[in-house]
Design a protein around this motif. Structure first.
Motif, PDB file in Angstrom:
ATOM      1  N   VAL A  85      37.249  57.814  62.175  1.00 11.62           N
ATOM      2  CA  VAL A  85      35.839  57.571  61.842  1.00 11.62           C
ATOM      3  C   VAL A  85      35.422  56.195  62.346  1.00 11.62           C
ATOM      4  O   VAL A  85      36.248  55.399  62.786  1.00 11.62           O
ATOM      5  N   ASP A  86      34.146  55.920  62.248  1.00 10.96           N
ATOM      6  CA  ASP A  86      33.615  54.627  62.634  1.00 10.96           C
ATOM      7  C   ASP A  86      34.012  53.583  61.586  1.00 10.96           C
ATOM      8  O   ASP A  86      34.170  53.907  60.411  1.00 10.96           O
ATOM      9  N   ILE A  87      34.178  52.320  62.008  1.00  9.97           N
ATOM     10  CA  ILE A  87      34.583  51.306  61.029  1.00  9.97           C
ATOM     11  C   ILE A  87      33.571  51.162  59.894  1.00  9.97           C
ATOM     12  O   ILE A  87      33.927  50.828  58.779  1.00  9.97           O
ATOM     13  N   SER A  88      32.314  51.438  60.196  1.00  8.69           N
ATOM     14  CA  SER A  88      31.321  51.260  59.128  1.00  8.69           C
ATOM     15  C   SER A  88      31.533  52.298  58.016  1.00  8.69           C
ATOM     16  O   SER A  88      31.231  52.034  56.852  1.00  8.69           O
ATOM     17  N   ALA A  89      32.094  53.447  58.361  1.00 11.41           N
ATOM     18  CA  ALA A  89      32.371  54.450  57.325  1.00 11.41           C
ATOM     19  C   ALA A  89      33.413  53.911  56.350  1.00 11.41           C
ATOM     20  O   ALA A  89      33.289  54.057  55.133  1.00 11.41           O
ATOM     21  N   VAL A  90      34.434  53.274  56.913  1.00 10.41           N
ATOM     22  CA  VAL A  90      35.483  52.693  56.064  1.00 10.41           C
ATOM     23  C   VAL A  90      34.929  51.528  55.261  1.00 10.41           C
ATOM     24  O   VAL A  90      35.097  51.449  54.043  1.00 10.41           O
ATOM     25  N   SER A  91      34.260  50.617  55.940  1.00  8.83           N
ATOM     26  CA  SER A  91      33.818  49.409  55.242  1.00  8.83           C
ATOM     27  C   SER A  91      32.764  49.710  54.185  1.00  8.83           C
ATOM     28  O   SER A  91      32.773  49.126  53.112  1.00  8.83           O
ATOM     29  N   GLU A  92      31.896  50.671  54.472  1.00  3.58           N
ATOM     30  CA  GLU A  92      30.874  50.986  53.470  1.00  3.58           C
ATOM     31  C   GLU A  92      31.478  51.670  52.250  1.00  3.58           C
ATOM     32  O   GLU A  92      31.109  51.382  51.107  1.00  3.58           O
ATOM     33  N   GLU A  93      32.406  52.556  52.507  1.00  6.68           N
ATOM     34  CA  GLU A  93      33.044  53.231  51.378  1.00  6.68           C
ATOM     35  C   GLU A  93      33.719  52.221  50.446  1.00  6.68           C
ATOM     36  O   GLU A  93      33.539  52.249  49.230  1.00  6.68           O
ATOM     37  N   PHE A  94      34.493  51.315  51.031  1.00  4.41           N
ATOM     38  CA  PHE A  94      35.252  50.408  50.174  1.00  4.41           C
ATOM     39  C   PHE A  94      34.429  49.232  49.656  1.00  4.41           C
ATOM     40  O   PHE A  94      34.799  48.616  48.659  1.00  4.41           O
ATOM     41  N   THR A  95      33.333  48.951  50.306  1.00  7.85           N
ATOM     42  CA  THR A  95      32.416  47.957  49.739  1.00  7.85           C
ATOM     43  C   THR A  95      31.855  48.514  48.432  1.00  7.85           C
ATOM     44  O   THR A  95      31.806  47.827  47.406  1.00  7.85           O
ATOM     45  N   GLU A  96      31.480  49.767  48.475  1.00  7.90           N
ATOM     46  CA  GLU A  96      30.907  50.404  47.289  1.00  7.90           C
ATOM     47  C   GLU A  96      31.936  50.470  46.162  1.00  7.90           C
ATOM     48  O   GLU A  96      31.656  50.149  45.016  1.00  7.90           O
ATOM     49  N   LYS A  97      33.159  50.849  46.519  1.00  5.29           N
ATOM     50  CA  LYS A  97      34.196  50.950  45.498  1.00  5.29           C
ATOM     51  C   LYS A  97      34.538  49.578  44.913  1.00  5.29           C
ATOM     52  O   LYS A  97      34.792  49.451  43.717  1.00  5.29           O
ATOM     53  N   TYR A  98      34.525  48.599  45.766  1.00  2.00           N
ATOM     54  CA  TYR A  98      34.788  47.236  45.297  1.00  2.00           C
ATOM     55  C   TYR A  98      33.725  46.809  44.289  1.00  2.00           C
ATOM     56  O   TYR A  98      34.040  46.280  43.220  1.00  2.00           O
ATOM     57  N   ARG A  99      32.490  47.062  44.627  1.00  2.00           N
ATOM     58  CA  ARG A  99      31.407  46.688  43.710  1.00  2.00           C
ATOM     59  C   ARG A  99      31.533  47.400  42.377  1.00  2.00           C
ATOM     60  O   ARG A  99      31.344  46.797  41.316  1.00  2.00           O
ATOM     61  N   GLU A 100      31.879  48.665  42.418  1.00  2.00           N
ATOM     62  CA  GLU A 100      32.040  49.418  41.167  1.00  2.00           C
ATOM     63  C   GLU A 100      33.177  48.834  40.329  1.00  2.00           C
ATOM     64  O   GLU A 100      33.026  48.624  39.124  1.00  2.00           O
ATOM     65  N   ASP A 101      34.292  48.564  40.985  1.00  2.00           N
ATOM     66  CA  ASP A 101      35.449  48.055  40.249  1.00  2.00           C
ATOM     67  C   ASP A 101      35.163  46.694  39.633  1.00  2.00           C
ATOM     68  O   ASP A 101      35.521  46.431  38.492  1.00  2.00           O
ATOM     69  N   MET A 102      34.524  45.830  40.389  1.00 10.57           N
ATOM     70  CA  MET A 102      34.263  44.487  39.873  1.00 10.57           C
ATOM     71  C   MET A 102      33.215  44.525  38.759  1.00 10.57           C
ATOM     72  O   MET A 102      33.284  43.760  37.804  1.00 10.57           O
ATOM     73  N   ALA A 103      32.273  45.435  38.880  1.00 14.63           N
ATOM     74  CA  ALA A 103      31.283  45.579  37.810  1.00 14.63           C
ATOM     75  C   ALA A 103      31.956  46.058  36.529  1.00 14.63           C
ATOM     76  O   ALA A 103      31.599  45.643  35.427  1.00 14.63           O
ATOM     77  N   ALA A 104      32.966  46.913  36.679  1.00 10.11           N
ATOM     78  CA  ALA A 104      33.683  47.407  35.506  1.00 10.11           C
ATOM     79  C   ALA A 104      34.447  46.282  34.816  1.00 10.11           C
ATOM     80  O   ALA A 104      34.789  46.378  33.645  1.00 10.11           O
ATOM     81  N   LEU A 105      34.709  45.215  35.549  1.00  8.55           N
ATOM     82  CA  LEU A 105      35.377  44.051  34.966  1.00  8.55           C
ATOM     83  C   LEU A 105      34.355  43.048  34.444  1.00  8.55           C
ATOM     84  O   LEU A 105      34.679  41.883  34.185  1.00  8.55           O
TER      85      LEU A 105
END
Length: 460
Positions: A85-105
């Motif tokens: 896939v394109d790098i933006s697919a990877v980076s966008e997916e994990f940017t979103e997951k990172y934000r969710e995880d940090m918000a949960a903290l």
RNA sequence: GGCUCGGUGGCAGAGUGGUUAUGCAGCGGAUUGCAAAUCCGUCUACGCCGGUUCGAUUCCGACCCGAGCCUCCA
């Protein structure tokens, strides 16, 4: 008003913190490279600097807090290639997951979350500037920073170029003039993502983005720059070299670095493969427990990660929430900036253990005091302290009644059993009452008879 | 090899040149129909050897042990 004292990696001492602009603070913390899930070690700086952010906001009227997203990096490229896939697919997916995880903290969103790929222009012009001023050179398609061109290169990490030579364990690329020279810009192949530049199509080296984005969003000189200890060298040393040589000036007034999260006395890291992801842990513990565990030691001390650590954090939260629950009906209007013991502890280089001690003192007061004014003060301390620490954000009843997983009895079923037991108690049928208690306990529900009736909570 | 940081009671973890950290666990008591929660009381400390000092866990030096960086890493 207590003064803020912060340890500065540069001087190796605690220093009184004074922002360069009166009532306004700028802080930059190195964020994630988004190619997979954040582990609990990655979460430590996030939570630590989130506490600092909260303290700063309580003390100063304006705080600009930037945390970058590294969305161009060889590891992202590899992950994208593997998945096709394109790098933006990877980076966008994990940017979103990172934000969710940090918000949960309970980590607040930073004021600014700049992305590397949105600052390629700035990085190119910074590189050009370094080439023009003789601090960088082009070689074999790369642009490299010449460490010997900077007089005090190594000042942040406390090392000398000569010493580093002695310990060099890595093959030195032959296009480097000095072994310590690092890449500002490197060429991209056809299959790799790249941007046009004066040196051909390529991409930035990994230190460059922070220098460029700090300059773009926070200015030439910032008050605080933070990150994990492992960033001191080479990342922050090199960032400093780029920024100081390109623009002159102070660049960073306070360098702050948190110690690691360890596993069995050894650093937790992706390369060692001994990590636990935040996401996985959130399936087993409330985010507040994880956060509480992460700040249970002072940020410059190593923190050994274990079940026992998490259970201790849970029990601390239970006792604070328990104290609040006793006075749950009172209105709350805490002021986090108030000059409380928790606040004062945090003002001393984020002494979270001392802050915890003050939280326990306040909880004890709530548990035993009958004096309304005293109770009020203690609630303010606990709730206000909670806001500074990013804890006690839930309703106390919710805290005790939440289940981490969906299994177990519903609140309605539990309430019905409590009513049945109350009836049995009224009939003095203690055998029946006790069997109801025991049955609930077997389902992980603990009953507590109080003056105002029976409350319940889910056991851990 | 160079550089950095640390060794506190059963565990976690602050701090201080002379006076209680705090929490968990343990022990004893109060309270409770029984519990839970809570309260009261209580036991285990400052790696080792020297030095400075009236006095050092706290300052200085040596030693032992551990961790980290020097390489992608929070």
């Amino acid at each position: 008003m207590a003064e803020l004292r912060l340890y500065n990696t540069m001087s190796g001492e605690k220093e009184v913190f004074t922002p360069q602009h009166d009532d306004q603070v700028s802080m930059y913390v190195c964020g994630p490279t988004v190619y997979n899930y954040a582990h609990i070690g990655n979460a430590r700086p996030v939570v630590v600097f989130d506490c600092l952010y909260r303290v700063l906001k309580a003390r100063y009227s304006e705080v600009r807090y930037a945390r970058n997203i590294t969305d161009i990096d060889d590891k992202i490229i590899h992950a994208a290639q593997e998945q096709g896939v394109d790098i933006s697919a990877v980076s966008e997916e994990f940017t979103e997951k990172y934000r969710e995880d940090m918000a949960a903290l309970n980590a607040l969103a930073p004021t600014i979350e700049p992305k590397a790929t949105e600052h390629i222009e700035e990085m190119i012009s910074l590189t050009q500037r370094l080439v023009e001023t003789g601090h960088a050179y082009e070689s074999d398609g790369h642009v490299l920073f010449a460490v010997e061109s900077m007089q005090d290169y190594g000042a942040l990490s406390g090392r000398k170029l000569d010493d580093m030579m002695a310990g060099a364990r890595v093959e030195v690329a032959d296009y480097k003039r000095h072994a310590g020279d690092f890449v500002l810009w490197k060429p991209s192949t056809e299959s790799e993502p790249g941007w046009d530049s004066p040196w051909g199509r390529g991409r930035p080296g990994w230190h460059l983005e922070c220098s460029a984005m700090i300059r773009a969003h926070l200015g030439e000189s910032i008050d605080i720059h933070g990150g994990g200890r492992d960033l001191i060298f080479p990342h922050h040393e090199n960032e400093r070299a780029q920024s100081c040589c390109a623009y002159g000036g102070d660049f960073v007034r306070h360098w702050m670095h948190n110690a690691y999260v360890d596993m069995d006395g050894e650093k937790m890291s992706k390369s060692l493969g001994n990590t636990r992801t935040v996401r996985e842990l959130l399936g087993q513990y409330p985010g507040e427990v994880l956060r509480c565990a992460l700040i249970s030691a002072q940020y410059r001390s190593p923190l050994n990660f274990s079940e026992a650590l998490l259970e201790q954090a849970r029990s601390a939260l239970d006792s604070w929430y328990g104290a609040l629950r006793r006075h749950g009906s009172l209105p709350d209007v805490p002021t986090p900036g108030a000059d409380t013991a928790v606040y004062r502890a945090l003002m001393d280089d984020l002494n979270t253990p001392e802050a915890f001690a003050a939280m326990h003192t306040a909880a004890a007061t709530l548990n035993k005091s009958t004096d309304a004014a005293e109770i009020d003060r203690a609630r303010g301390e606990l709730l206000g302290g909670g806001q500074l620490l990013g804890l006690l954000a839930s309703d106390p009843d919710m805290w005790f009644q939440q289940g981490v997983s969906a299994e177990g009895l519903s609140a309605g079923e539990i309430e019905a059993q409590i009513a049945a037991r109350a009836a049995a108690k009224a009939d003095k049928d203690y055998q029946l009452a006790d069997s109801i208690r025991a049955a609930l306990e077997a389902d992980g529900v603990v009953l507590e008879d109080g003056a105002a009736g029976t409350t319940w909570r889910r056991g851990s």
